[in-house]
Design a protein around this motif. Structure first.
Motif, PDB file in Angstrom:
ATOM      1  N   ARG A   1      40.553  29.043  39.776  1.00 60.65           N
ATOM      2  CA  ARG A   1      40.545  29.295  38.340  1.00 60.65           C
ATOM      3  C   ARG A   1      41.890  29.857  37.893  1.00 60.65           C
TER       4      ARG A   1
ATOM      5  N   GLU B   1      40.397  30.860  32.639  1.00 58.42           N
ATOM      6  CA  GLU B   1      39.091  30.333  33.057  1.00 58.42           C
ATOM      7  C   GLU B   1      38.193  31.395  33.689  1.00 58.42           C
TER       8      GLU B   1
ATOM      9  N   ASN C   1      35.639  34.505  34.166  1.00 53.13           N
ATOM     10  CA  ASN C   1      34.559  35.130  33.406  1.00 53.13           C
ATOM     11  C   ASN C   1      33.733  36.010  34.350  1.00 53.13           C
ATOM     12  N   GLU C   2      32.581  36.508  33.906  1.00 54.59           N
ATOM     13  CA  GLU C   2      31.764  37.415  34.707  1.00 54.59           C
ATOM     14  C   GLU C   2      31.187  36.729  35.945  1.00 54.59           C
TER      15      GLU C   2
ATOM     16  N   ARG D   1      37.488  37.277  40.814  1.00 50.76           N
ATOM     17  CA  ARG D   1      38.769  37.499  40.157  1.00 50.76           C
ATOM     18  C   ARG D   1      39.865  37.910  41.140  1.00 50.76           C
TER      19      ARG D   1
END
Length: 166
Positions: free
Chosen positions: A105, A109, A111-112, A116
């Motif tokens: 990503r 892009e 998100n939860e 990350r």
């Protein structure tokens, strides 16, 4: 006590005869050694020349009876010394986590529901984030959570204590 002319003349005579300041003070009476030294300096009397026997350097005898004992290299508190002399456990080899291209990503892009964990150099065009399924309540997937969150006991064991002078 005051310096009379007679006492000054006696001081000069005793000084040139080679008496010490303490001996002169005792001879004059009622005066200290330091007072004699001060008066000698104020009068500008020259220092006495040393006798030839005292000016020659003394020949030292070699020390044959003393033996130098080697000291241990370690100093200070040695209570924990054995803990540092042991071989450290080998680091477990991390298996390289290969991230499929479809899972990767970009920053926009994320998100939860994506891991990350950053991969690579942000200045490089090939930089991306893991994008895998994160553990509940954490921002990273299982693999990256193990890397990011190490138990406190493991961190303390791996860290070397700071050097302290005792």
């Amino acid at each position: 006590m005051s310096w009379t002319d007679e006492r000054v003349e006696l001081l000069k005579k005793l000084w040139t005869d080679g008496l010490s300041a303490s001996q002169i003070a005792a001879e004059l009476g009622g005066i200290t050694r330091n007072a004699v030294i001060g008066k000698v300096h104020r009068l500008g009397l020259s220092g006495r020349a040393k006798s030839p026997s005292s000016s020659a350097p003394r020949v030292r005898k070699p020390r044959t009876h003393m033996m130098r004992v080697p000291r241990p290299a370690m100093r200070g508190n040695t209570a924990l010394a054995l803990a540092f002399e042991m071989e450290p456990e080998p680091e477990p080899e991390l298996i390289e986590n290969i991230i499929p291209i479809g899972q990767r990503r970009t920053l926009l892009e994320l998100n939860e529901d994506t891991c990350r964990w950053p991969i690579g150099d942000p200045a490089n065009t090939e930089f991306f984030f893991c994008g895998g399924k994160p553990l509940s309540g954490l921002p990273y997937c299982t693999y990256h959570s193990r890397v990011a969150y190490q138990p406190a006991a493991d961190r303390r064991r791996d860290r070397k204590p700071p050097f302290r002078q005792g």
